[in-house]
Design an enzyme around this catalytic site. Structure first.
Site, PDB file in Angstrom:
ATOM      1  N   LYS A  92      60.508 -44.069 102.264  1.00 29.64           N
ATOM      2  CA  LYS A  92      59.057 -44.239 102.329  1.00 29.64           C
ATOM      3  C   LYS A  92      58.652 -45.650 101.905  1.00 29.64           C
ATOM      4  O   LYS A  92      57.768 -46.261 102.514  1.00 29.64           O
ATOM      5  CB  LYS A  92      58.373 -43.205 101.423  1.00 29.64           C
ATOM      6  CG  LYS A  92      58.509 -41.776 101.927  1.00 29.64           C
ATOM      7  CD  LYS A  92      57.997 -40.785 100.902  1.00 29.64           C
ATOM      8  CE  LYS A  92      58.205 -39.358 101.388  1.00 29.64           C
ATOM      9  NZ  LYS A  92      57.854 -38.345 100.381  1.00 29.64           N
ATOM     10  N   GLN A 136      56.491 -36.361  95.036  1.00 29.64           N
ATOM     11  CA  GLN A 136      57.702 -35.864  95.678  1.00 29.64           C
ATOM     12  C   GLN A 136      58.129 -34.532  95.074  1.00 29.64           C
ATOM     13  O   GLN A 136      58.272 -34.404  93.864  1.00 29.64           O
ATOM     14  CB  GLN A 136      58.827 -36.895  95.537  1.00 29.64           C
ATOM     15  CG  GLN A 136      60.106 -36.529  96.248  1.00 29.64           C
ATOM     16  CD  GLN A 136      59.936 -36.490  97.763  1.00 29.64           C
ATOM     17  OE1 GLN A 136      59.284 -37.333  98.348  1.00 29.64           O
ATOM     18  NE2 GLN A 136      60.539 -35.496  98.384  1.00 29.64           N
ATOM     19  N   ASP A 159      49.656 -35.909 101.680  1.00 26.09           N
ATOM     20  CA  ASP A 159      50.573 -34.864 102.122  1.00 26.09           C
ATOM     21  C   ASP A 159      49.852 -33.658 102.705  1.00 26.09           C
ATOM     22  O   ASP A 159      50.478 -32.796 103.322  1.00 26.09           O
ATOM     23  CB  ASP A 159      51.449 -34.412 100.949  1.00 26.09           C
ATOM     24  CG  ASP A 159      52.919 -34.715 101.183  1.00 26.09           C
ATOM     25  OD1 ASP A 159      53.278 -35.094 102.311  1.00 26.09           O
ATOM     26  OD2 ASP A 159      53.712 -34.572 100.236  1.00 26.09           O
TER      27      ASP A 159
END
Length: 324
Positions: A92, A136, A159
């Protein structure tokens, strides 16, 4: 437009290279899932090529935003030392750098308390440089995952997991959409698959992929069947699918002979078999013989996930720019 040439393999690709692809007329199945004129290679949907095209568009948007004085910013929070998570976070970071997005990484030790993590998220919510926040997963056992995800501002939930954004997805008015299912929808769009009136079968009911992708297909006027571990006669359900989306996380659980002739198969699963081999949730080679189009593993859905994270972040930056 590409010229003529011989190929041994083709890939569904939005902008194929002239030296590798040729234009052909595909005799469409009665379902008309694939347009008559397509760029294709041996039925394979090329996630890398589709992701590359979208990233080019993202990079162009970033340049335009910077001209307005806005640099898109993504904060990534990693707690602990999970090897797979570290690799993903590094990917990322590199993707952000290449796209011109400001990347704010926070790599915290596994013993970080829930209170400390929530305090960091609060600070990122208030940081004007940040348009998207990603925590994460998985988190250490002593941290309440739901509490952490709900602490992220819905306006920065890159997200798409916050209950507010899930609710907007359910009502057909999404703000941020979860990255992997959003990537699946972009792949279908780029491949030219029209979901209107089609039977879509989703195998897997996770909050991360299965449920949201079912909602997204419903929004595109598909008739959706959501299957799971207690579904009766799964082969029969799969065999009804004009479009199959497999996201169950079990290596080659869906057998190739279950697939309907001419179906489009999107395999989200990534499963390690042995030391190095990666396979999907679908038995690839037999399924490929029956499908009109199929994603490989790796190189299918995988490249789309980070791409759509960048997309969501830039969309947040656009909203910030509009408020200036």
């Amino acid at each position: 437009m590409p010229g003529s040439g011989m190929v041994s393999k083709t890939v569904f690709s939005p902008q194929p290279s002239p030296s590798h692809l040729y234009k052909t007329t595909l005799v469409a199945y009665s379902l008309s899932l694939i347009p008559e004129e397509v760029w294709f290679v041996d039925k394979i949907i090329d996630g890398k090529a589709i992701a590359a095209e979208i990233r080019e568009e993202i990079a162009a948007d970033v340049v335009a935003l910077k001209e307005q004085g806005v640099t898109p910013g993504l904060a990534v929070v990693l707690v602990g030392d999970d090897p797979a998570s570290r690799v993903y976070v590094t990917m990322k970071e590199k993707a952000c750098e290449k796209a011109g997005i400001f990347s704010d990484e926070h790599k915290l030790p596994a013993e970080t308390t829930e209170a400390q993590l929530l305090a960091l998220i609060d600070a990122l919510n208030r940081d004007p440089r940040i348009d998207g926040i990603l925590v994460q997963l998985p988190l250490p056992d002593h941290v309440d995952e739901s509490k952490v995800l709900e602490a992220i501002s819905p306006a920065k939930d890159a997200d798409g997991f916050h209950p507010y954004n899930v609710g907007r997805l359910v009502t057909g008015n999404p703000l941020y959409q979860p990255c992997t299912p959003f990537g699946v929808m972009k792949m279908l769009e780029h491949t030219g698959v029209d979901l209107t009136g089609k039977d879509v079968v989703v195998v897997g009911r996770s909050n991360i992929v299965g449920k949201p992708v079912a909602l997204m297909c419903l929004a595109q006027h598909a008739t959706v069947t959501l299957c799971h571990s207690r579904t009766r006669d799964l082969p029969a359900k799969v065999g009804q699918a004009d479009v199959l989306i497999a996201a169950v996380g079990r290596a080659e659980m869906i057998k190739g002979d279950w697939i309907k002739e001419g179906a489009v198969v999107i395999d989200v699963g990534v499963n390690r078999v042995g030391e190095k081999k990666l396979v999907g949730d679908v038995e690839f080679e037999p399924a490929k013989q029956r499908a009109s189009a199929i994603t490989p593993v790796p190189g299918g859905v995988g490249p789309m996930t980070i791409t759509m994270l960048l997309y969501n972040t830039v969309e947040g930056a656009k909203r910030r720019a509009a408020q200036q």
